[in-house]
Enzyme design. Structure first.
Site, PDB file in Angstrom:
ATOM      1  N   CYS A   1      23.225  52.802  37.865  1.00 21.31           N
ATOM      2  CA  CYS A   1      22.424  52.679  39.091  1.00 21.31           C
ATOM      3  C   CYS A   1      21.994  54.037  39.636  1.00 21.31           C
ATOM      4  O   CYS A   1      20.806  54.284  39.818  1.00 21.31           O
ATOM      5  CB  CYS A   1      23.206  51.913  40.159  1.00 21.31           C
ATOM      6  SG  CYS A   1      23.427  50.177  39.737  1.00 21.31           S
ATOM      7  N   HIS A   2      22.964  54.925  39.918  1.00 20.25           N
ATOM      8  CA  HIS A   2      22.602  56.191  40.562  1.00 20.25           C
ATOM      9  C   HIS A   2      23.214  57.379  39.855  1.00 20.25           C
ATOM     10  O   HIS A   2      23.348  58.456  40.434  1.00 20.25           O
ATOM     11  CB  HIS A   2      23.017  56.175  42.030  1.00 20.25           C
ATOM     12  CG  HIS A   2      22.474  55.001  42.773  1.00 20.25           C
ATOM     13  ND1 HIS A   2      23.224  53.874  42.990  1.00 20.25           N
ATOM     14  CD2 HIS A   2      21.251  54.752  43.286  1.00 20.25           C
ATOM     15  CE1 HIS A   2      22.484  52.972  43.628  1.00 20.25           C
ATOM     16  NE2 HIS A   2      21.278  53.478  43.814  1.00 20.25           N
ATOM     17  N   GLY A   3      23.640  57.187  38.580  1.00 23.10           N
ATOM     18  CA  GLY A   3      24.032  58.318  37.745  1.00 23.10           C
ATOM     19  C   GLY A   3      25.411  58.876  38.014  1.00 23.10           C
ATOM     20  O   GLY A   3      25.705  59.998  37.607  1.00 23.10           O
TER      21      GLY A   3
ATOM     22  N   HIS B   1      30.417  54.359  44.368  1.00 25.95           N
ATOM     23  CA  HIS B   1      29.232  54.709  45.143  1.00 25.95           C
ATOM     24  C   HIS B   1      28.673  53.463  45.813  1.00 25.95           C
ATOM     25  O   HIS B   1      28.878  53.241  46.992  1.00 25.95           O
ATOM     26  CB  HIS B   1      28.196  55.405  44.244  1.00 25.95           C
ATOM     27  CG  HIS B   1      26.914  55.743  44.936  1.00 25.95           C
ATOM     28  ND1 HIS B   1      25.676  55.553  44.342  1.00 25.95           N
ATOM     29  CD2 HIS B   1      26.681  56.247  46.158  1.00 25.95           C
ATOM     30  CE1 HIS B   1      24.746  55.929  45.201  1.00 25.95           C
ATOM     31  NE2 HIS B   1      25.322  56.356  46.302  1.00 25.95           N
TER      32      HIS B   1
END
Lengths: 453, 238
Positions: free
Chosen positions: B185-187, B157
């Site tokens: 960070c963003h799952g 990502h």
């Protein structure tokens, strides 16, 4: 008349640029509108034209007047190669030696960049020494060029400090022990010596911190030298160049425009200089370096023979000629510093040694003394070398401190020519020349004859 | 006896020949010398060309010196890993070309889980169709030996390093977690073969570097097996 840029009349009214001061842009006819547009806003074209194209230069400069330009070329090479070396260099005691080895063996073309940097140091000092002796021989330091001389001597000292700091950076045996000897010398100064040495090396011994400091010093000084060169050149262009006759320019008949006459004369010198430079870089890369400096610094083992770089050898010889630590240090520093006082030690109003028979002999002896000291600095201080270094040191100081002040009163100078363009001919030479060539002798050529007598 | 016969330097008095130097009035602003014809123009051109060629040759070593040199981050660097020191279920992280590489010793139970259709239904690219690995590891376990997974530990990502969460859990970090990697960070989520889960921002599986196994218990990361080749710079997303 529609385009204001093409108009050469009343530019202020048409461009809105104030002209309350004298206009800096002084371009003659023949320049296009874009050149004029730029030059009114930043007069770089005027400046280059005034200082390097039409710049009136004495018409009788010989090839010894090339050496300032040659030193500048060498300095440019040093700065350029130095920046690229700095990119690949590691300024730590643990990493410095390996990074220099990597520059020689792994970094693309690193070997030639480093070789150019090392040879550049020798080339710049060679050029500076000739340049300095030329100034001494032709009295270039005399009125009105005293400040020009001082900036030049400042440059010489800055160059020495920079060269020393740079020599420490490879962190080989000579780097380490050279730094060690200099620290020891500073420590021997009474009172302030030890604190000064500790302050300079960042500790009681030479180590990682010292190396880092020398790296910063070396890098910064390179650019400070560039700034001092600008001062030197500005001072030169205020007074104009001196010349082999040592008399001032009296009018246009005594000068030639710098371009193309001296740009081409300098270019010939630069080409020869670069050939010598290239021979050092490509054919003799190890000639001026010490093999011991390819052994990593070892604080527990001093090399058998500590020899300075050749350009420090004369002053190193003075240091060792004196059987006293402090005395040697003071005389060695004094042998450079005395040069700063030369414009005020020399009492003769005549500039060029061509017209000073006694000073001319003294100058020849000074060159011999310098070369002797150079040789002595590269040999062990024993036997004949020690004796020679003492005689040469004695003459060095005798020349500057005794002969220069006294000769002005003792010596009867030869008659100076009226001007550079029309030297007055001694009748004897005029007769010989005319008889020999069967032609009327041109006056400009007589100046050459007189020097070669 | 050589005699300089330059008329510019001769002359006894100001009334004689002109001392003022050469006459430049014939020059235009570009420095042409019409009075001396094409010979001087040719010499000027030749000198200029020599200077330009010299400057170009002189520039080469400086540009050459900026090219990358060898070292641990170089494009041909390899890293050897001794697999016998990694216990089942354990993961180590080694640095290869400046990037973290996960080397995980998967348990037999975890290997069974990788083939479970309940898991593969939740993945974006369970069959490794995107070029995120060498061809020789396009298989259900994305590795040479099933029990050893090798992945570049950089979330596809935005480049964070996903955390190793190997144990199955009913609730954490998500419901019905089979074990794998979770990016802080963003799952984004990846399974134990580095395959990306649906419903999270990362679109691509974790990259697999070129590697080989000189013996059954050692890895050489950076070097493909004999007769095979893989250029890591050709992967879809790092």
């Amino acid at each position: 008349m529609a385009d204001p840029l093409t108009s050469s009349t009343t530019p202020a009214a048409m461009t809105g640029i104030p002209t309350s001061r004298a206009p800096a842009s002084t371009l003659p006819d023949g320049y296009g509108p874009r050149s004029r547009w730029l030059d009114r806003r930043l007069p770089v074209i005027s400046l280059l034209r005034r200082e390097y194209v039409v710049y009136p230069t004495p018409r009788n400069l010989n090839y010894l007047w090339n050496f300032g330009a040659l030193a500048t070329v060498a300095l440019a090479m040093l700065i350029l190669t130095g920046i690229f070396l700095a990119i690949a260099y590691t300024p730590t005691a643990a990493g410095a030696f390996a990074s220099v080895e990597a520059i020689d063996r792994q970094v693309g073309s690193g070997w030639v960049i480093r070789s150019t940097h090392m040879a550049g140091a020798s080339m710049v000092f060679a050029a500076l020494y000739v340049h300095t002796f030329r100034s001494l021989y032709y009295g270039s330091y005399k009125e009105p060029r005293e400040v020009l001389w001082l900036t030049g001597m400042l440059l010489l000292v800055m160059m020495m400090v920079t060269a020393f700091a740079g020599y420490v950076l490879p962190w080989g045996q000579m780097s380490y022990w050279g730094a060690s000897v200099v620290s020891g010398a500073i420590s021997s100064l009474p009172g302030i010596g030890h604190p000064l040495a500790v302050w300079l090396q960042g500790g009681d011994t030479i180590g990682d911190v010292t190396l880092h400091r020398y790296y910063a010093l070396h890098f910064v000084l390179g650019f400070l030298i560039l700034g001092a060169v600008v001062l030197h050149v500005v001072a030169l262009h205020v007074t104009g160049s001196s010349n082999p006759l040592g008399i001032e320019v009296k009018g246009p008949q005594d000068t030639l425009p710098f371009h193309p006459y001296y740009t081409s004369k300098d270019a010939i010198g630069v080409v020869l200089f670069l050939i010598a430079f290239a021979v050092l870089v490509f054919y003799l890369p190890g000639w001026l370096t010490q093999p011991d400096n390819y052994i990593e610094a070892n604080p527990y083992s001093t090399p058998a023979d500590i020899t300075p770089e050749w350009y420090f050898a004369p002053f190193y010889a003075v240091l060792r000629a004196v059987p006293s630590q402090l005395g040697g240090l003071l005389l060695s520093a004094g042998s450079v510093l005395v040069l700063f006082a030369v414009p005020w030690l020399d009492t003769s109003p005549v500039h060029s040694a061509r017209f000073r028979p006694l000073y001319r002999i003294a100058m020849m002896l000074l060159v011999v003394a310098f070369l002797l000291l150079l040789a002595c600095g590269l040999h062990r201080p024993a036997g004949i070398w020690l004796a020679l270094s003492r005689i040469a040191t004695l003459y060095w100081f005798l020349h500057f401190l005794v002969l220069l002040p006294l000769l002005g009163g003792i010596e009867t100078p030869l008659k100076l020519p009226d001007s550079i363009g029309r030297p007055v001919l001694p009748p004897r030479q005029a007769t010989i020349s005319t008889a020999g060539a069967g032609l009327p002798m041109p006056d400009g050529a007589m100046a050459q004859r007189m020097e070669n007598d | 006896m050589a005699v300089q016969t330059d008329p510019q330097t001769a002359g006894p008095a100001p009334s004689g020949p002109d001392f003022s130097g050469p006459d430049f009035s014939g020059h235009d602003s570009h420095g042409h010398h019409p009075e001396s014809g094409p010979r001087r123009d040719f010499l000027t051109l030749l000198t200029g060309a020599a200077a330009v060629i010299g400057a170009g040759a002189f520039a080469f070593p400086f540009l050459d010196s900026l090219a990358p040199v060898g070292g641990p981050d170089a494009a041909d660097a390899t890293v050897d890993v001794d697999l016998s020191k990694i216990a089942p279920g354990q993961q180590i992280v080694v640095v290869w070309r400046g990037k973290p590489v996960f080397v995980v010793h998967r348990t037999p139970k975890a290997l069974l889980g990788l083939q479970d259709t309940n898991l593969t239904d939740r993945l974006r690219d369970w069959a490794s169709r995107e070029r995120q690995q060498p061809d020789y590891v396009v298989n259900w376990h994305r590795s040479i030996a099933p029990e050893y997974g090798v992945m570049v530990g950089i979330c596809t990502h935005l480049g964070c390093v996903p955390g190793y969460v190997p144990n199955p859990s009913a609730t954490d970090p998500v419901a019905n977690w089979p074990g794998g990697y979770a990016c802080p960070c963003h799952g984004s989520k990846f399974d134990l073969a580095g395959r990306v889960f649906q419903g999270a921002p990362a679109q691509y599986n974790l990259p697999v570097p070129p590697y080989s196994m000189p013996t059954r218990s050692s890895l050489r990361i950076g070097l493909s097996p004999d007769d095979l080749d893989f250029d890591f710079s050709t992967i879809r997303q790092l």
